[in-house]
Scaffold this motif. Structure first.
Motif, PDB file in Angstrom:
ATOM      1  N   LYS A  56       0.825  -1.209   0.000  1.00 40.33           N
ATOM      2  CA  LYS A  56       0.000   0.000   0.000  1.00 40.33           C
ATOM      3  C   LYS A  56       0.859   1.258   0.000  1.00 40.33           C
ATOM      4  O   LYS A  56       0.559   2.233  -0.704  1.00 40.33           O
TER       5      LYS A  56
ATOM      6  N   ILE B 162       2.284   1.889  -3.473  1.00 39.98           N
ATOM      7  CA  ILE B 162       1.215   2.234  -4.405  1.00 39.98           C
ATOM      8  C   ILE B 162       0.809   3.692  -4.221  1.00 39.98           C
ATOM      9  O   ILE B 162       0.587   4.427  -5.189  1.00 39.98           O
TER      10      ILE B 162
ATOM     11  N   LEU C 153       1.057   5.381  -7.782  1.00 37.50           N
ATOM     12  CA  LEU C 153      -0.063   5.217  -8.702  1.00 37.50           C
ATOM     13  C   LEU C 153      -0.748   6.524  -9.084  1.00 37.50           C
ATOM     14  O   LEU C 153      -1.164   6.692 -10.244  1.00 37.50           O
TER      15      LEU C 153
ATOM     16  N   VAL D  86      -4.458  -1.224 -14.667  1.00 32.23           N
ATOM     17  CA  VAL D  86      -3.629  -1.310 -13.466  1.00 32.23           C
ATOM     18  C   VAL D  86      -3.653  -2.733 -12.925  1.00 32.23           C
ATOM     19  O   VAL D  86      -4.722  -3.343 -12.779  1.00 32.23           O
TER      20      VAL D  86
ATOM     21  N   GLY E 241      -3.763  -4.861 -10.044  1.00 30.83           N
ATOM     22  CA  GLY E 241      -4.066  -4.835  -8.616  1.00 30.83           C
ATOM     23  C   GLY E 241      -3.725  -6.168  -7.971  1.00 30.83           C
ATOM     24  O   GLY E 241      -3.579  -7.189  -8.650  1.00 30.83           O
TER      25      GLY E 241
ATOM     26  N   ALA F 193     -10.153  -4.096  -2.312  1.00 32.43           N
ATOM     27  CA  ALA F 193     -10.566  -3.641  -3.646  1.00 32.43           C
ATOM     28  C   ALA F 193     -11.092  -2.210  -3.607  1.00 32.43           C
ATOM     29  O   ALA F 193     -10.953  -1.451  -4.582  1.00 32.43           O
TER      30      ALA F 193
ATOM     31  N   TYR G  64      -9.908   0.177  -1.981  1.00 34.69           N
ATOM     32  CA  TYR G  64      -8.772   1.091  -2.028  1.00 34.69           C
ATOM     33  C   TYR G  64      -8.452   1.457  -3.474  1.00 34.69           C
ATOM     34  O   TYR G  64      -8.218   2.620  -3.804  1.00 34.69           O
ATOM     35  N   TYR G  65      -8.453   0.466  -4.349  1.00 40.38           N
ATOM     36  CA  TYR G  65      -8.148   0.705  -5.756  1.00 40.38           C
ATOM     37  C   TYR G  65      -9.227   1.528  -6.448  1.00 40.38           C
ATOM     38  O   TYR G  65      -8.966   2.182  -7.461  1.00 40.38           O
TER      39      TYR G  65
ATOM     40  N   PHE H 207      -8.670   4.986  -7.725  1.00 40.08           N
ATOM     41  CA  PHE H 207      -7.885   5.261  -8.925  1.00 40.08           C
ATOM     42  C   PHE H 207      -8.647   4.951 -10.208  1.00 40.08           C
ATOM     43  O   PHE H 207      -8.234   5.375 -11.284  1.00 40.08           O
ATOM     44  N   GLU H 208      -9.718   4.193 -10.101  1.00 39.01           N
ATOM     45  CA  GLU H 208     -10.441   3.785 -11.303  1.00 39.01           C
ATOM     46  C   GLU H 208     -11.276   4.948 -11.818  1.00 39.01           C
ATOM     47  O   GLU H 208     -12.004   5.593 -11.085  1.00 39.01           O
TER      48      GLU H 208
ATOM     49  N   ILE I 211      -8.916  -1.470 -13.339  1.00 37.18           N
ATOM     50  CA  ILE I 211      -8.147  -2.223 -12.360  1.00 37.18           C
ATOM     51  C   ILE I 211      -8.456  -3.703 -12.545  1.00 37.18           C
ATOM     52  O   ILE I 211      -9.622  -4.103 -12.546  1.00 37.18           O
TER      53      ILE I 211
ATOM     54  N   PHE J  11      -7.339  -7.628 -11.033  1.00 33.16           N
ATOM     55  CA  PHE J  11      -6.691  -8.258  -9.883  1.00 33.16           C
ATOM     56  C   PHE J  11      -6.074  -9.601 -10.243  1.00 33.16           C
ATOM     57  O   PHE J  11      -6.712 -10.448 -10.883  1.00 33.16           O
TER      58      PHE J  11
END
Length: 371
Positions: free
Chosen positions: A196, A199, A203, A220, A222, A228, A230-231, A234-235, A241, A243
């Protein structure tokens, strides 16, 4: 036999799990316990702690977490004595593992090291400590064997497990369809790391350069050891994203932005043009710059012993430079050809030796009682 393994990060978990699978093929009665991740657990290992609890990035951050690490170290020492393994197998992660090695040696436990700590990069004097504490060292980079030989320490070069894993990967044919990606638009892979902390450093900057590259899709890589949600921060439009599909992503990518680490080598072995990125806290960077003894941070350049890929480090890691370098690896055919020629050199240097299988055979042989 009873094996106690310690892997302190995601790549170590991956390599340790492959080693465990091969050890079981050589030793049908193999039992596994240790510190690692989900992949080690899936191979039948009993986890004491998940590596996610110990993931720290940077010299300063590690120093400020010293009390936490001391607690883990004490717990590991108690558990090691209670389990009484035939061998302790350490996977990279030098700061913690060398301390455990010292304790194990003092208590008569055999110590193997699978994937050398990067002492060749900084504090090379630690090689004398390694020689004293580690019974057998198994290295995965060609220059590591030469490095240790300079200090009179014979180690086993087993090939590179990352090269093996990439060679074994089967590219899927329905990648775009499964992930609702536009098959007419090329993919720029974004590999920001697995911790984390790194990132957060990387990121935001990586996905902030979208406007000049609207003809591409940014995807990205992941990891599921992070939430999830957290990501989701950024989406956005044109940024997806995915995984736990890094290899399939690289197999379909045109170019990549990669945080320094094992992922730089993986990207090279897939033949994807890349820009290597790295940024940490100012204090950690100052300490690192003072002690690191190698001219590059990426495995690609270290193995090639020259600049094959551009490294944007600390202050150089900014939007202007990212745009400039990404344009080169997406549009400059001559530049792309040079980078791929460098990749070919690296593949030749690493070869293909089934590293985990070779290491497992050697380990079981070393542990076998003398007849």
């Amino acid at each position: 036999m009873k094996y106690y393994l310690i892997a302190g990060e995601r790549s170590g978990d991956f390599h340790a799990s492959n080693l465990m699978r091969n050890l079981r093929q050589q030793d049908a009665k193999a039992e596994f316990r240790g510190w690692g991740g989900d992949m080690m657990k899936a191979e039948g290992g009993t986890l004491v702690h998940h590596y996610q609890e110990m993931a720290i990035m940077g010299f300063w951050e590690a120093a400020t977490s010293i009390l936490k690490f001391r607690g883990y170290l004490k717990e590991c020492q108690r558990d090691l004595l209670a389990y009484k393994p035939d061998v302790l197998i350490l996977v990279d992660y030098a700061g913690f593992n060398l301390r455990v090695a010292k304790f194990a040696k003092e208590h008569g436990i055999k110590v193997f090291y699978y994937i050398s700590p990067k002492i060749w990069a900084w504090n090379q004097g630690r090689v004398h400590t390694v020689k004293k504490l580690v019974d057998k060292m198994f290295v995965i980079l060609p220059f590591e064997q030469e490095f240790y030989q300079r200090f009179g320490y014979d180690v086993d070069y087993i090939g590179n497990p990352t090269a093996d894993a990439v060679a074994e990967h089967q590219k899927t044919t329905d990648f775009h369809q499964r992930h609702n990606l536009d098959p007419a638009r090329k993919i720029i892979a974004v590999l920001p790391g697995s911790r984390k902390q790194e990132i957060e450093e990387m990121l935001y900057e990586m996905v902030a350069i979208l406007p000049p590259f609207l003809d591409y899709q940014f995807v990205v890589a992941g990891v599921d050891n992070l939430d999830a949600n957290y990501y989701a921060n950024f989406e956005r439009n044109n940024v997806r994203i995915l995984f736990n599909e890094t290899y399939d992503l690289l197999a379909h990518a045109t170019a990549a932005l990669v945080t320094s680490g094992t992922a730089t080598l993986e990207t090279a072995l897939f033949g994807v043009p890349q820009v290597v990125c790295y940024r940490t806290s100012a204090v950690s960077y100052a300490i690192g710059k003072a002690v690191i003894k190698v001219p590059y941070i990426s495995l690609v350049n270290l193995i090639a012993d020259r600049e094959v890929v551009k490294e944007l480090i600390q202050g150089d890691f900014n939007s202007r430079n990212l745009v400039k370098e990404l344009k080169k690896i997406t549009a400059d055919e001559a530049f792309i050809a040079l980078q791929k020629a460098g990749y070919a050199e690296i593949r030749e240097k690493l070869g293909r030796q089934n590293a985990a299988e070779k290491a497992a055979k050697l380990m079981v042989g070393y542990l076998a009682p003398a007849s």
